[in-house]
Design a protein around this motif. Structure first.
Motif, PDB file in Angstrom:
ATOM      1  N   VAL A 102      38.001  60.779   6.678  1.00  0.00           N
ATOM      2  CA  VAL A 102      37.764  60.949   5.251  1.00  0.00           C
ATOM      3  C   VAL A 102      36.271  61.224   5.074  1.00  0.00           C
ATOM      4  N   GLY A 103      35.923  62.069   4.102  1.00  0.00           N
ATOM      5  CA  GLY A 103      34.523  62.406   3.916  1.00  0.00           C
ATOM      6  C   GLY A 103      34.285  63.088   2.593  1.00  0.00           C
ATOM      7  N   TYR A 104      33.082  63.638   2.431  1.00  0.00           N
ATOM      8  CA  TYR A 104      32.709  64.328   1.194  1.00  0.00           C
ATOM      9  C   TYR A 104      32.005  65.633   1.531  1.00  0.00           C
ATOM     10  N   ARG A 105      32.351  66.687   0.777  1.00  0.00           N
ATOM     11  CA  ARG A 105      31.828  68.037   1.038  1.00  0.00           C
ATOM     12  C   ARG A 105      30.955  68.500  -0.118  1.00  0.00           C
ATOM     13  N   LEU A 106      29.832  69.139   0.222  1.00  0.00           N
ATOM     14  CA  LEU A 106      28.897  69.697  -0.751  1.00  0.00           C
ATOM     15  C   LEU A 106      28.887  71.207  -0.665  1.00  0.00           C
ATOM     16  N   ASP A 107      28.782  71.871  -1.827  1.00  0.00           N
ATOM     17  CA  ASP A 107      28.730  73.329  -1.912  1.00  0.00           C
ATOM     18  C   ASP A 107      27.283  73.787  -1.766  1.00  0.00           C
ATOM     19  N   LEU A 108      27.008  74.624  -0.747  1.00  0.00           N
ATOM     20  CA  LEU A 108      25.664  75.145  -0.516  1.00  0.00           C
ATOM     21  C   LEU A 108      25.460  76.518  -1.140  1.00  0.00           C
ATOM     22  N   GLY A 109      26.534  77.087  -1.719  1.00  0.00           N
ATOM     23  CA  GLY A 109      26.452  78.434  -2.256  1.00  0.00           C
ATOM     24  C   GLY A 109      26.781  79.474  -1.203  1.00  0.00           C
ATOM     25  N   ASN A 110      27.100  80.693  -1.670  1.00  0.00           N
ATOM     26  CA  ASN A 110      27.439  81.804  -0.773  1.00  0.00           C
ATOM     27  C   ASN A 110      28.605  81.455   0.150  1.00  0.00           C
ATOM     28  N   ARG A 111      29.566  80.696  -0.384  1.00  0.00           N
ATOM     29  CA  ARG A 111      30.782  80.322   0.333  1.00  0.00           C
ATOM     30  C   ARG A 111      30.522  79.391   1.519  1.00  0.00           C
ATOM     31  N   ASN A 112      29.395  78.715   1.519  1.00  0.00           N
ATOM     32  CA  ASN A 112      29.051  77.786   2.587  1.00  0.00           C
ATOM     33  C   ASN A 112      29.104  76.350   2.078  1.00  0.00           C
ATOM     34  N   TYR A 113      29.590  75.448   2.938  1.00  0.00           N
ATOM     35  CA  TYR A 113      29.741  74.036   2.573  1.00  0.00           C
ATOM     36  C   TYR A 113      29.291  73.173   3.744  1.00  0.00           C
ATOM     37  N   ILE A 114      28.767  71.995   3.420  1.00  0.00           N
ATOM     38  CA  ILE A 114      28.414  71.015   4.441  1.00  0.00           C
ATOM     39  C   ILE A 114      29.047  69.681   4.066  1.00  0.00           C
ATOM     40  N   ASP A 115      29.478  68.919   5.056  1.00  0.00           N
ATOM     41  CA  ASP A 115      30.129  67.644   4.755  1.00  0.00           C
ATOM     42  C   ASP A 115      29.814  66.614   5.823  1.00  0.00           C
ATOM     43  N   GLY A 116      30.036  65.369   5.473  1.00  0.00           N
ATOM     44  CA  GLY A 116      29.970  64.251   6.402  1.00  0.00           C
ATOM     45  C   GLY A 116      31.293  63.530   6.397  1.00  0.00           C
ATOM     46  N   ILE A 117      31.746  63.076   7.554  1.00  0.00           N
ATOM     47  CA  ILE A 117      33.029  62.386   7.653  1.00  0.00           C
ATOM     48  C   ILE A 117      32.873  61.100   8.455  1.00  0.00           C
ATOM     49  N   VAL A 118      33.753  60.156   8.192  1.00  0.00           N
ATOM     50  CA  VAL A 118      33.932  58.987   9.035  1.00  0.00           C
ATOM     51  C   VAL A 118      35.422  58.872   9.314  1.00  0.00           C
TER      52      VAL A 118
END
Length: 247
Positions: A102-118
């Protein structure tokens, strides 16, 4: 010690959010096959076992469900199971893994995303090496997991890179050595790094999305007490591919 507690605490906190994660959008099922090349190294204070190296192919099946590949900004999750089997010469390896993230994803723009999971999971494996001294490792290993991911949404393909580590917690193994008997001993808590590069195409077989991926897993088995079975250790470097369908 601080990093171990942080990893376990983050995993616990993540799963407290699981009811909210289940509201996240775009979950899919993914089922397929996997194949890998494995490099084993067995070391021990027993001369007959020390520096024993083996290479082995393995094949298996997997299934997972979630939105870790398909979700946009917000909560993400995935749960899955996997089973593999390998045999080469005198060595056999059977393995089963179940895990959930489970984790959370952030929108970086230009169809790119970064997330962290545990995450958390459970691994069962049985490795038999009958070359020279007959050695068998039967391991039961709960683990915590943490990672970071990068997703890109192309016009026809989703791409995800994930890097992280699994941390064994209170693992145990039954070690059986011919002529020396067998014993069940605790394993040293160890970090096991991994990396995955996955793809999902919007068109595949019978209009079902096609998935494929490359992965690397490192697994360390080390006895907690060096006096047990003469400080025997086993390491496995696994390089693999996956192919499947999503629905």
């Amino acid at each position: 010690m601080f990093s171990k507690k942080l990893l376990i605490s983050a995993t616990t906190a993540g799963f407290l959010l699981t009811p909210f994660a289940l509201q996240a959008a775009d979950p899919v099922s993914n089922v397929g096959i996997t194949g890998s090349h494995n490099k084993y190294k067995l070391s021990s204070d027993i001369n007959a076992l020390d520096n024993n190296k083996q290479r082995m192919p393995k094949a298996g099946i997997y299934y997972n469900y979630g939105n870790k590949m398909t979700g946009t900004e917000g909560l993400i999750y995935q749960a899955g199971i996997e089973a593999k089997y390998g045999k080469k010469s005198d060595v056999k390896d059977k393995q089963a893994v179940a895990e959930a993230d489970v984790g959370y994803r952030l929108d970086l723009g230009n169809r790119n995303y970064i997330d962290g999971i545990v995450g958390a999971g459970y691994r069962y494996s049985k490795v038999d090496d009958t070359k020279g001294n007959d050695v068998r490792f039967t391991t039961k290993s709960p683990f915590a997991k943490a990672g970071v991911g990068f997703n890109h949404k192309g016009d026809t393909v989703l791409t995800r890179l994930e890097i992280g580590t699994r941390y064994n917690i209170n693992s145990e193994t039954k070690v059986k050595v011919q002529h020396l008997g067998s014993t069940t001993v605790d394993l040293k808590d160890k970090y096991n790094p991994y990396a995955e590069l996955n793809f999902m195409w919007d068109k595949g077989y019978n209009d079902l999305p096609l998935t494929a991926g490359l992965y690397y897993n490192k697994t360390n088995y080390q006895l907690k007490d060096k006096r047990d079975i003469s400080n025997t250790k086993l390491k496995n470097d696994e390089f693999g591919v996956k192919v499947g369908l999503a629905f």
